[in-house]
Design an enzyme around this catalytic site. Structure first.
Site, PDB file in Angstrom:
ATOM      1  N   GLY A  25       0.835  -1.216   0.000  1.00  0.00           N
ATOM      2  CA  GLY A  25       0.000   0.000   0.000  1.00  0.00           C
ATOM      3  C   GLY A  25       0.859   1.250   0.000  1.00  0.00           C
ATOM      4  CG  HIS A  52      14.158  37.678   1.451  1.00  0.00           C
ATOM      5  ND1 HIS A  52      14.104  36.676   0.493  1.00  0.00           N
ATOM      6  CD2 HIS A  52      15.447  38.086   1.510  1.00  0.00           C
ATOM      7  CE1 HIS A  52      15.314  36.500  -0.016  1.00  0.00           C
ATOM      8  NE2 HIS A  52      16.162  37.334   0.585  1.00  0.00           N
TER       9      HIS A  52
HETATM   10  P1  NAI Z   1      -4.326   5.042   2.377  1.00  0.00           P
HETATM   11  O1  NAI Z   1      -5.734   5.011   1.974  1.00  0.00           O
HETATM   12  O2  NAI Z   1      -3.630   6.325   2.565  1.00  0.00           O
HETATM   13  O3  NAI Z   1      -3.465   4.233   1.320  1.00  0.00           O
HETATM   14  C1  NAI Z   1      -3.702   2.885   1.025  1.00  0.00           C
HETATM   15  C2  NAI Z   1      -3.009   2.561  -0.284  1.00  0.00           C
HETATM   16  O4  NAI Z   1      -3.051   1.177  -0.461  1.00  0.00           O
HETATM   17  C3  NAI Z   1      -3.665   3.208  -1.498  1.00  0.00           C
HETATM   18  O5  NAI Z   1      -2.680   3.822  -2.279  1.00  0.00           O
HETATM   19  C4  NAI Z   1      -4.317   2.023  -2.203  1.00  0.00           C
HETATM   20  O6  NAI Z   1      -4.381   2.193  -3.606  1.00  0.00           O
HETATM   21  C5  NAI Z   1      -3.384   0.896  -1.824  1.00  0.00           C
HETATM   22  N1  NAI Z   1      -3.966  -0.443  -1.836  1.00  0.00           N
HETATM   23  C6  NAI Z   1      -5.225  -0.812  -1.485  1.00  0.00           C
HETATM   24  N2  NAI Z   1      -5.350  -2.164  -1.575  1.00  0.00           N
HETATM   25  C7  NAI Z   1      -4.138  -2.641  -1.977  1.00  0.00           C
HETATM   26  C8  NAI Z   1      -3.624  -3.937  -2.219  1.00  0.00           C
HETATM   27  N3  NAI Z   1      -4.373  -5.028  -2.043  1.00  0.00           N
HETATM   28  N4  NAI Z   1      -2.334  -4.069  -2.623  1.00  0.00           N
HETATM   29  C9  NAI Z   1      -1.547  -2.949  -2.774  1.00  0.00           C
HETATM   30  N5  NAI Z   1      -1.987  -1.701  -2.551  1.00  0.00           N
HETATM   31  C10 NAI Z   1      -3.259  -1.549  -2.145  1.00  0.00           C
HETATM   32  O7  NAI Z   1      -4.252   4.130   3.692  1.00  0.00           O
HETATM   33  P2  NAI Z   1      -3.146   3.955   4.814  1.00  0.00           P
HETATM   34  O8  NAI Z   1      -1.804   4.346   4.316  1.00  0.00           O
HETATM   35  O9  NAI Z   1      -3.357   2.590   5.352  1.00  0.00           O
HETATM   36  O10 NAI Z   1      -3.590   5.010   5.906  1.00  0.00           O
HETATM   37  C11 NAI Z   1      -4.908   4.959   6.451  1.00  0.00           C
HETATM   38  C12 NAI Z   1      -5.379   6.310   6.835  1.00  0.00           C
HETATM   39  O11 NAI Z   1      -4.717   6.769   8.004  1.00  0.00           O
HETATM   40  C13 NAI Z   1      -5.072   7.380   5.799  1.00  0.00           C
HETATM   41  O12 NAI Z   1      -6.038   7.388   4.774  1.00  0.00           O
HETATM   42  C14 NAI Z   1      -5.111   8.631   6.598  1.00  0.00           C
HETATM   43  O13 NAI Z   1      -6.443   9.039   6.698  1.00  0.00           O
HETATM   44  C15 NAI Z   1      -4.621   8.172   7.969  1.00  0.00           C
HETATM   45  N6  NAI Z   1      -3.230   8.588   8.140  1.00  0.00           N
HETATM   46  C16 NAI Z   1      -2.923   9.910   8.055  1.00  0.00           C
HETATM   47  C17 NAI Z   1      -1.635  10.339   8.175  1.00  0.00           C
HETATM   48  C18 NAI Z   1      -1.332  11.776   8.020  1.00  0.00           C
HETATM   49  O14 NAI Z   1      -2.254  12.575   8.033  1.00  0.00           O
HETATM   50  N7  NAI Z   1      -0.070  12.164   7.894  1.00  0.00           N
HETATM   51  C19 NAI Z   1      -0.533   9.412   8.435  1.00  0.00           C
HETATM   52  C20 NAI Z   1      -0.963   8.042   8.479  1.00  0.00           C
HETATM   53  C21 NAI Z   1      -2.268   7.671   8.363  1.00  0.00           C
END
Ligand code: NAI
Ligand code: FAD
Length: 468
Positions: free
Chosen positions: A182, A447
């Site tokens: 992911g 700046h």
């Molecule tokens: P995410 O939704 O950001 O990314 C998941 C990724 O996995 C996507 O790019 C998707 O296309 C891919 N994916 C889905 N199924 C897959 C598969 N079977 N094989 C390979 N790739 C696949 O989700 P993530 O990274 O788990 O984070 C969850 C949530 O946590 C985020 O959406 C965010 O809301 C929150 N979060 C926020 C942060 C921040 O604000 N800095 C930091 C970490 C998490």
């Protein structure tokens, strides 16, 4: 009112729940917050935002000491002490969880320890934990139970060799090869942490680009920069099998569109393909609380579910799964319960990826504008031409602003570069106030600062920037 009678009982003590509880108490409601984790602060403080940012900061310093200090004329030979790095992270968490307990006391919020179950409208029972057996009555109940990592069928997370973000924040040694399933926010942030500390990192992403919901140009540049830093990518690919062995993990990876599987070996696999709402054991089915097809609790404008007296906010309801979105909903929900009329502008919620460079956005991407058929203008400015970025040694990235072609109203802002997560707030304020790109271009910026790149990107929408 007796000890167990409340105006409001909040279930879940994360950024949504604890903030709602404090605001409700400030507004005169007798409030309790039920939390089962043994600590307040939710996913964000205990296993999310804060520990990940602590490790991102520590690992970035290690990376700079290894690779950037010599460019400044500083010679050092850094040595990693992972135990101490993890200890620092834990101390930050512990200090903050105690801090929230203090805020509860200060605001007279009753902290109930255990798992809350809604037995009936106006009644919450504690079914597990220190306060097991207590029954609380409440005029209103607010569900703020958050989310959990989405599993992949047939891949068992053991939090040792096959880990979710929680295990990836706790590894006791740097893996030789970390495979990240992911290419979203968690994968890129925690992948960066372990790459900086010495792991080989390969990100397997199902779609044709990383961070698929971000502006396409930003996501392409971001991938190029991360690749230059040493992170490997397998796009348009899916992991169909991951099995822990005595020595590591064996994976099967296939093209997303189907085709021959290839085998991969890893020491640790991080599963981070999104998060899903967590509502286990709340009793929602029995109460008839409606959820959408993805399991999120459905709510109306006032955050009330279809069952009167039961409300919901944060990661367990639709919308971006972000701590600041949950907090905003907590505040606004409590204020609405108290009869006030605040609102949330869901079009002005910033998103930040805390890598180096950082990536931040607010408003619409170029792809979203095209899809909506909105005519827009683009202004861009590279950090390579920004004096502070050059002086500090962070030349990668750019600021990209999108404004309405007719009215010049700012519609979207996208930054990849140093301190992007701080700079985005100037543009969030402009969007919130309905301002234009010319407003940004005509505002004096100090700046030398990174923020001058924001102003120059706004100037690029009009007569052109000065320094590019
Ligand atoms: P995410 O939704 O950001 O990314 C998941 C990724 O996995 C996507 O790019 C998707 O296309 C891919 N994916 C889905 N199924 C897959 C598969 N079977 N094989 C390979 N790739 C696949 O989700 P993530 O990274 O788990 O984070 C969850 C949530 O946590 C985020 O959406 C965010 O809301 C929150 N979060 C926020 C942060 C921040 O604000 N800095 C930091 C970490 C998490
Ligand atoms: P949560 O924080 O999940 O809190 C819900 C709480 O409810 C939990 O403590 C849980 O124990 C409790 N609970 C659940 N059911 C019950 C029950 N029946 N009884 C009692 N208690 C219960 N967001 C950002 O904005 N910035 C970031 O940098 C960021 N980094 C992240 C990094 C990682 C690794 C992860 C996993 C997430 C990150 N997030 C980040 C997302 C952020 O953590 C969530 O959006 C936020 O925590 C949601 O808040 P919440 O209050 O809705 O839920």
């Amino acid at each position: 009112m007796s000890d167990t009678e409340f105006d409001l009982v909040v279930i879940g003590g994360g950024p949504g729940g604890y903030v709602a509880a404090i605001r409700a108490a400030q507004l005169g409601m007798k409030t309790a917050c039920v939390e089962m984790r043994g600590a307040l602060g939710g996913t964000c403080l205990n296993v999310g935002c804060i520990p990940s940012k602590a490790l991102l900061q520590s690992s970035e310093l290690f990376e700079e000491a290894n690779h950037s200090f010599d460019g400044h004329g500083i010679e050092v030979t850094p040595k990693l002490n992972l135990k101490n790095m993890m200890g620092r992270k834990q101390k930050i968490i512990d200090d903050f969880t105690k801090g929230i307990e203090f805020l509860f006391k200060k605001n007279k919020v009753t902290y109930v320890k255990g798992r809350g179950q809604i037995k009936a409208v106006g009644q919450v029972e504690v079914t597990e934990g220190e306060d097991k057996g207590k029954t609380l009555t409440a005029k209103k109940i607010l569900i703020a139970t958050g989310s959990e990592s989405t599993p992949i069928p047939n891949i068992d997370v053991d939090e040792k060799k096959i880990v979710s973000s929680t295990g990836a924040l706790e590894l006791d040694k740097v893996p030789g090869h970390l495979v990240v399933i992911g290419g979203g926010v968690i994968g890129l942030e925690l992948g960066s942490v372990w790459r900086r500390l010495g792991a080989k990192v390969t990100v397997v992403e199902f779609l044709d680009r990383i961070l698929p919901t971000m502006d396409g140009e930003v996501s392409k540049t971001f991938q190029r920069v991360l690749k230059k830093q040493g992170m490997g990518f397998k796009l348009k690919s899916k992991v169909t099998e991951a099995k822990a062995t005595k020595t590591g993990v064996k994976l099967k990876v296939e093209p997303a569109a189907g085709g021959d599987a290839e085998e991969m070996d890893a020491d640790v696999v991080l599963v981070c393909v999104g998060r899903r709402p967590y509502v286990d054991g709340l009793g929602l089915e029995e109460l008839g609380v409606k959820r959408n097809e993805r399991g999120f609790i459905e709510i109306g404008e006032d955050f009330q579910t279809n069952v009167e007296g039961i409300y919901a906010i944060g990661d367990c309801v639709p919308g971006p799964m972000l701590a600041h979105k949950a907090e905003d909903e907590g505040i606004v929900c409590a204020e609405k319960m108290a009869g006030q009329q605040p609102h949330i502008n869901y079009g002005a919620i910033p998103g930040v990826v805390y890598t180096m460079p950082e990536v931040a956005d607010v408003g619409l991407s170029e792809e979203a504008l095209k899809e909506k058929g909105i005519d827009y203008k683009v202004g861009k400015f590279p950090f390579l031409a920004n004096s502070r970025a050059k002086a500090n040694g962070f030349p990668d990235g750019f600021v990209k602003l999108l404004s309405d072609a007719k009215t010049d109203k700012l519609l979207g802002a996208h930054i990849i570069g140093p301190a992007a997560g701080e700079m985005i707030h100037e543009l969030t304020t402009i969007i919130e106030f309905g301002g234009s790109s010319e407003d940004v271009a005509r505002t004096c910026h100090a700046h030398p600062t990174f923020s001058e790149a924001v102003r120059e990107a706004a100037m690029a929408i009009h007569d052109g920037p000065i320094h590019a």
